[in-house]
Design a protein around this motif. Structure first.
Motif, PDB file in Angstrom:
ATOM      1  N   TYR A   1      29.791  48.769   9.078  1.00 57.99           N
ATOM      2  CA  TYR A   1      28.537  49.416   8.762  1.00 57.99           C
ATOM      3  C   TYR A   1      27.599  49.317   9.945  1.00 57.99           C
ATOM      4  O   TYR A   1      27.382  48.248  10.489  1.00 57.99           O
ATOM      5  N   GLU A   2      27.071  50.437  10.360  1.00 53.40           N
ATOM      6  CA  GLU A   2      26.066  50.483  11.430  1.00 53.40           C
ATOM      7  C   GLU A   2      24.761  50.993  10.837  1.00 53.40           C
ATOM      8  O   GLU A   2      24.740  52.026  10.165  1.00 53.40           O
ATOM      9  N   PRO A   3      23.649  50.296  11.091  1.00 54.12           N
ATOM     10  CA  PRO A   3      22.365  50.812  10.612  1.00 54.12           C
ATOM     11  C   PRO A   3      22.014  52.110  11.339  1.00 54.12           C
ATOM     12  O   PRO A   3      22.441  52.332  12.468  1.00 54.12           O
ATOM     13  N   ILE A   4      21.262  52.951  10.692  1.00 60.38           N
ATOM     14  CA  ILE A   4      20.907  54.252  11.267  1.00 60.38           C
ATOM     15  C   ILE A   4      20.207  54.100  12.616  1.00 60.38           C
ATOM     16  O   ILE A   4      20.390  54.918  13.510  1.00 60.38           O
ATOM     17  N   THR A   5      19.434  53.035  12.799  1.00 59.47           N
ATOM     18  CA  THR A   5      18.753  52.837  14.084  1.00 59.47           C
ATOM     19  C   THR A   5      19.753  52.596  15.215  1.00 59.47           C
ATOM     20  O   THR A   5      19.446  52.852  16.372  1.00 59.47           O
ATOM     21  N   ALA A   6      20.943  52.116  14.893  1.00 60.87           N
ATOM     22  CA  ALA A   6      21.973  51.920  15.916  1.00 60.87           C
ATOM     23  C   ALA A   6      22.684  53.222  16.259  1.00 60.87           C
ATOM     24  O   ALA A   6      23.286  53.349  17.319  1.00 60.87           O
ATOM     25  N   LEU A   7      22.618  54.188  15.369  1.00 60.10           N
ATOM     26  CA  LEU A   7      23.332  55.447  15.553  1.00 60.10           C
ATOM     27  C   LEU A   7      22.452  56.606  15.983  1.00 60.10           C
ATOM     28  O   LEU A   7      22.934  57.574  16.551  1.00 60.10           O
ATOM     29  N   ASP A   8      21.160  56.530  15.714  1.00 60.06           N
ATOM     30  CA  ASP A   8      20.254  57.642  16.000  1.00 60.06           C
ATOM     31  C   ASP A   8      19.576  57.424  17.351  1.00 60.06           C
ATOM     32  O   ASP A   8      18.747  56.544  17.504  1.00 60.06           O
ATOM     33  N   GLY A   9      19.935  58.236  18.322  1.00 64.67           N
ATOM     34  CA  GLY A   9      19.365  58.109  19.661  1.00 64.67           C
ATOM     35  C   GLY A   9      18.202  59.050  19.923  1.00 64.67           C
ATOM     36  O   GLY A   9      17.841  59.285  21.064  1.00 64.67           O
ATOM     37  N   GLY A  10      17.630  59.596  18.870  1.00 64.22           N
ATOM     38  CA  GLY A  10      16.528  60.538  19.054  1.00 64.22           C
ATOM     39  C   GLY A  10      17.035  61.927  19.366  1.00 64.22           C
ATOM     40  O   GLY A  10      18.233  62.188  19.331  1.00 64.22           O
ATOM     41  N   PRO A  11      16.122  62.838  19.707  1.00 65.77           N
ATOM     42  CA  PRO A  11      16.500  64.244  19.912  1.00 65.77           C
ATOM     43  C   PRO A  11      17.544  64.458  21.012  1.00 65.77           C
ATOM     44  O   PRO A  11      18.389  65.325  20.899  1.00 65.77           O
ATOM     45  N   ASP A  12      17.499  63.641  22.075  1.00 67.42           N
ATOM     46  CA  ASP A  12      18.455  63.828  23.169  1.00 67.42           C
ATOM     47  C   ASP A  12      19.458  62.686  23.285  1.00 67.42           C
ATOM     48  O   ASP A  12      20.252  62.642  24.220  1.00 67.42           O
ATOM     49  N   GLY A  13      19.422  61.725  22.353  1.00 69.44           N
ATOM     50  CA  GLY A  13      20.365  60.620  22.361  1.00 69.44           C
ATOM     51  C   GLY A  13      20.026  59.497  23.318  1.00 69.44           C
ATOM     52  O   GLY A  13      20.801  58.565  23.481  1.00 69.44           O
ATOM     53  N   LEU A  14      18.854  59.554  23.964  1.00 74.24           N
ATOM     54  CA  LEU A  14      18.507  58.575  24.990  1.00 74.24           C
ATOM     55  C   LEU A  14      17.351  57.662  24.629  1.00 74.24           C
ATOM     56  O   LEU A  14      16.934  56.834  25.447  1.00 74.24           O
ATOM     57  N   SER A  15      16.824  57.758  23.425  1.00 67.78           N
ATOM     58  CA  SER A  15      15.616  56.989  23.088  1.00 67.78           C
ATOM     59  C   SER A  15      15.831  55.482  23.216  1.00 67.78           C
ATOM     60  O   SER A  15      14.947  54.764  23.684  1.00 67.78           O
ATOM     61  N   CYS A  16      16.980  54.979  22.824  1.00 72.79           N
ATOM     62  CA  CYS A  16      17.242  53.534  22.948  1.00 72.79           C
ATOM     63  C   CYS A  16      17.279  53.107  24.417  1.00 72.79           C
ATOM     64  O   CYS A  16      16.772  52.044  24.770  1.00 72.79           O
ATOM     65  N   TYR A  17      17.875  53.928  25.266  1.00 72.19           N
ATOM     66  CA  TYR A  17      17.918  53.605  26.699  1.00 72.19           C
ATOM     67  C   TYR A  17      16.511  53.605  27.293  1.00 72.19           C
ATOM     68  O   TYR A  17      16.192  52.764  28.131  1.00 72.19           O
ATOM     69  N   ARG A  18      15.694  54.549  26.867  1.00 68.49           N
ATOM     70  CA  ARG A  18      14.310  54.601  27.365  1.00 68.49           C
ATOM     71  C   ARG A  18      13.513  53.361  26.959  1.00 68.49           C
ATOM     72  O   ARG A  18      12.576  52.969  27.640  1.00 68.49           O
ATOM     73  N   GLU A  19      13.888  52.755  25.863  1.00 73.41           N
ATOM     74  CA  GLU A  19      13.213  51.545  25.400  1.00 73.41           C
ATOM     75  C   GLU A  19      13.794  50.292  26.064  1.00 73.41           C
ATOM     76  O   GLU A  19      13.061  49.392  26.459  1.00 73.41           O
ATOM     77  N   ILE A  20      15.096  50.228  26.186  1.00 76.61           N
ATOM     78  CA  ILE A  20      15.771  49.037  26.694  1.00 76.61           C
ATOM     79  C   ILE A  20      15.646  48.880  28.211  1.00 76.61           C
ATOM     80  O   ILE A  20      15.346  47.789  28.706  1.00 76.61           O
ATOM     81  N   ILE A  21      15.877  49.936  28.960  1.00 73.07           N
ATOM     82  CA  ILE A  21      15.972  49.815  30.419  1.00 73.07           C
ATOM     83  C   ILE A  21      14.700  49.265  31.059  1.00 73.07           C
ATOM     84  O   ILE A  21      14.792  48.351  31.886  1.00 73.07           O
ATOM     85  N   PRO A  22      13.510  49.740  30.737  1.00 72.52           N
ATOM     86  CA  PRO A  22      12.313  49.162  31.379  1.00 72.52           C
ATOM     87  C   PRO A  22      12.112  47.680  31.059  1.00 72.52           C
ATOM     88  O   PRO A  22      11.678  46.912  31.917  1.00 72.52           O
ATOM     89  N   THR A  23      12.432  47.242  29.861  1.00 71.01           N
ATOM     90  CA  THR A  23      12.249  45.829  29.521  1.00 71.01           C
ATOM     91  C   THR A  23      13.338  44.964  30.145  1.00 71.01           C
ATOM     92  O   THR A  23      13.087  43.829  30.535  1.00 71.01           O
ATOM     93  N   MET A  24      14.512  45.493  30.276  1.00 75.83           N
ATOM     94  CA  MET A  24      15.633  44.768  30.849  1.00 75.83           C
ATOM     95  C   MET A  24      15.372  44.412  32.307  1.00 75.83           C
ATOM     96  O   MET A  24      15.644  43.301  32.746  1.00 75.83           O
ATOM     97  N   ARG A  25      14.807  45.319  33.039  1.00 75.54           N
ATOM     98  CA  ARG A  25      14.526  45.102  34.467  1.00 75.54           C
ATOM     99  C   ARG A  25      13.632  43.881  34.660  1.00 75.54           C
ATOM    100  O   ARG A  25      13.828  43.105  35.602  1.00 75.54           O
ATOM    101  N   ALA A  26      12.693  43.668  33.782  1.00 77.87           N
ATOM    102  CA  ALA A  26      11.740  42.564  33.917  1.00 77.87           C
ATOM    103  C   ALA A  26      12.386  41.194  33.703  1.00 77.87           C
ATOM    104  O   ALA A  26      11.873  40.200  34.203  1.00 77.87           O
ATOM    105  N   ILE A  27      13.495  41.117  32.997  1.00 72.67           N
ATOM    106  CA  ILE A  27      14.106  39.812  32.720  1.00 72.67           C
ATOM    107  C   ILE A  27      15.342  39.531  33.572  1.00 72.67           C
ATOM    108  O   ILE A  27      15.900  38.443  33.496  1.00 72.67           O
ATOM    109  N   MET A  28      15.751  40.488  34.382  1.00 73.61           N
ATOM    110  CA  MET A  28      16.931  40.288  35.221  1.00 73.61           C
ATOM    111  C   MET A  28      16.583  39.449  36.450  1.00 73.61           C
ATOM    112  O   MET A  28      15.524  39.601  37.033  1.00 73.61           O
TER     113      MET A  28
END
Length: 78
Positions: A1-28
């Motif tokens: 079972y995958e929650p809908i938030t894990a499967l729905d990437g927004g209109p272009d499928g990239l919304s999760c990446y747009r959220e994760i990538i900027p925060t990830m850079r700060a902790i690397m």
């Protein structure tokens, strides 16, 4: 079972990446690597998002069917 938030990437499928990538850079740490699983049509757009955040040495890794499935990037230009 995958929650809908894990499967729905927004209109272009990239919304999760747009959220994760900027925060990830700060902790690397310097010389860290990140590995992101992608859909087979997302290599170009996700690579661009990584570049915009200053990540470098971006590489796309294909699966056994030769479809792009993973992107790696470094936190510091070498």
């Amino acid at each position: 079972y995958e929650p809908i938030t894990a499967l729905d990437g927004g209109p272009d499928g990239l919304s999760c990446y747009r959220e994760i990538i900027p925060t990830m850079r700060a902790i690397m740490h310097p010389h860290s690597k990140v590995f992101l699983e992608i859909g087979h049509t997302q290599a170009g757009p996700v690579s661009q998002l990584l570049r915009q955040e200053g990540l470098s040495r971006i590489a796309v890794v294909s699966d056994l069917a030769d479809l792009p499935r993973c992107i790696t990037a470094s936190s510091l230009a070498l």
